[in-house]
Design a protein around this motif. Structure first.
Motif, mmCIF file in Angstrom:
data_model
loop_
_atom_site.group_PDB
_atom_site.id
_atom_site.type_symbol
_atom_site.label_atom_id
_atom_site.label_comp_id
_atom_site.label_asym_id
_atom_site.label_seq_id
_atom_site.Cartn_x
_atom_site.Cartn_y
_atom_site.Cartn_z
ATOM 1 N N LEU A 135 18.534 -69.105 5.234
ATOM 2 C CA LEU A 135 18.894 -68.394 4.026
ATOM 3 C C LEU A 135 20.195 -68.866 3.737
ATOM 4 O O LEU A 135 20.458 -68.998 2.412
ATOM 5 N N LEU A 136 21.348 -68.833 4.834
ATOM 6 C CA LEU A 136 22.737 -69.282 4.582
ATOM 7 C C LEU A 136 22.902 -70.829 4.097
ATOM 8 O O LEU A 136 22.361 -71.783 4.849
ATOM 9 N N PRO A 137 23.652 -71.234 3.354
ATOM 10 C CA PRO A 137 23.991 -72.749 3.195
ATOM 11 C C PRO A 137 24.765 -73.254 4.562
ATOM 12 O O PRO A 137 25.637 -73.763 4.390
ATOM 13 N N ILE A 138 24.161 -73.009 5.688
ATOM 14 C CA ILE A 138 24.703 -73.862 7.026
ATOM 15 C C ILE A 138 23.411 -74.199 7.588
ATOM 16 O O ILE A 138 22.265 -73.867 7.377
ATOM 17 N N GLY A 139 23.637 -75.323 8.489
ATOM 18 C CA GLY A 139 22.645 -75.752 9.068
ATOM 19 C C GLY A 139 22.702 -75.344 10.730
ATOM 20 O O GLY A 139 23.295 -74.747 11.071
ATOM 21 N N ILE A 140 21.461 -75.724 11.447
ATOM 22 C CA ILE A 140 21.199 -75.537 12.701
ATOM 23 C C ILE A 140 22.453 -76.080 13.744
ATOM 24 O O ILE A 140 22.965 -75.517 14.709
ATOM 25 N N ASP A 141 23.026 -76.936 13.199
ATOM 26 C CA ASP A 141 24.273 -77.883 13.953
ATOM 27 C C ASP A 141 25.383 -76.758 14.123
ATOM 28 O O ASP A 141 25.979 -76.875 15.189
ATOM 29 N N ASP A 142 25.703 -76.532 12.606
ATOM 30 C CA ASP A 142 26.702 -75.496 12.588
ATOM 31 C C ASP A 142 26.612 -74.251 13.657
ATOM 32 O O ASP A 142 27.530 -73.673 14.119
#
Lengths: 242, 118
Positions: A62-69
């Motif tokens: 949902l948030l504008p972040i990726g699994i890597d973050d």
């Protein structure tokens, strides 16, 4: 107005710029997962870990972040796995008397059980036509994750698939031990603990500690011995075959 | 303070494990070696160190929390193995149930029954 929304959109990135965001999310999801698990009346097919992991995956999507973050931050939390493994010496030492009295049957049965845990799955997957990469990711499925990860890299498997296999195995083992021990009328916590540790690695051991301290200690013993045995034998057998 | 002192002990044994792993011909994790060394140390001194006991309880209770981040990743890579999903799931589910059944059966045959006083 648009300025406010751009500032709001920058908040998740700021949170996950340091490990604090990932650690906070993991802790929050864990406690929410435990609460949902209680609300669902303790389903054995869906441990709190899975509920919490689903919650985290949903938040990341949902948030504008990726699994890597997320992974970058969560790595700080996973650093504690090392000292936590060393801490298993405490329950192991407390049960040492029991274990010493039983060393003969344990030494006789454990290598066979550990071998079967790997062989059944590899054999079924091979019969169903799975490629070597998949077989190499499935073989260490009953081993605790730090050992399994180094094993699958040596055999040439996929790390991500192995993590999935580890979780599926852990849950199936918890469910299987609960169901089969009731069916076979086994109530001995030592036996249930050993079966959980040999087949269900860390997930099974966590479950065994919920049953009793004794079951937990035998599960840690089963988990470490299976890990050590598989780490030595699996690469040898694999290279002989391939 | 006791918890922090215990944590330092755990780190010392983990570091020892990391040093020993370098000399071993097989890839064993440092944590497992550290755990075995710590158990040996308890045996040698004939009892447990109170600081280590104090820190081990919360850490062991945290184990489930610590393996969670690894689980999250599965949901993001599951698509790569979609065409093999049938074989993988059958192997994992049937294989694990079979191995649980055989280990329970083996252990029941070989382990002497628990003494009744417990």
């Amino acid at each position: 107005m648009s300025e406010l929304s751009t500032t709001l959109a920058a908040v998740p990135q700021a949170w996950f710029a340091t490990p604090i965001g990932a650690i906070g999310l993991t802790l929050a999801a864990y406690f929410l997962g435990v609460r949902l698990f209680k609300l669902m009346r303790h389903p054995s097919w869906c441990p709190p870990v899975i509920i919490a992991a689903l919650l985290i995956a949903a938040v990341i999507a949902l948030l504008p972040i990726g699994i890597d973050d997320y992974n970058r931050g969560a790595a700080w939390l996973m650093l504690l796995l090392g000292p936590a493994t060393v801490a298993l010496a405490v329950p192991l030492y407390q049960q040492l008397g029991q274990i010493r009295a039983l060393w003969k049957p344990i030494v006789l049965t454990l290598p066979l059980s550990a071998t079967l845990a790997a062989c059944y799955a590899v054999l079924i997957a091979w019969l169903l036509g799975a490629p070597p990469e998949v077989l190499a990711s499935l073989a260490p499925k009953s081993v605790t994750s730090p050992i399994a990860l180094s094993l699958t890299q040596e055999l040439g498997g996929s790390t991500a698939l192995l993590m999935g296999a580890l979780m599926t195995t852990g849950i199936t083992a918890i469910f299987g031990v609960e169901w089969l021990s009731r069916w076979m009328r086994i109530r001995d916590p030592r036996l249930i603990g050993l079966a959980l540790g040999i087949n269900g690695h860390a997930l099974g051991t966590v479950r065994a500690f919920e049953i009793s301290h004794q079951a937990g200690a035998f599960a840690s013993l089963g988990m470490s011995l299976t890990g050590a045995f598989t780490a030595i034998v699996l690469p040898l057998v694999w290279h002989l075959w391939a | 303070m006791s918890v922090l002192r215990g944590f330092l002990w755990l780190l010392v044994f983990l570091l020892l494990g990391q040093a020993i792993v370098l000399w071993l011909p097989i890839a064993l994790p440092a944590g497992v070696i550290g755990m075995l060394l710590l158990t040996l140390w308890f045996c040698q001194r004939g009892g447990m160190n109170a600081d280590v006991v104090a820190v081990s309880q919360p850490l062991i209770a945290m184990l489930a929390l610590l393996i969670m981040p690894g689980v999250v990743e599965i949901f993001f890579v599951a698509g790569r193995f979609a065409d093999q999903a049938g074989a993988i799931l059958t192997a994992l589910l049937l294989g694990t149930l079979a191995s649980v059944a055989s280990s329970l059966w083996l252990m029941r045959r070989c382990l002497p029954p628990e003494p009744p006083h417990e």
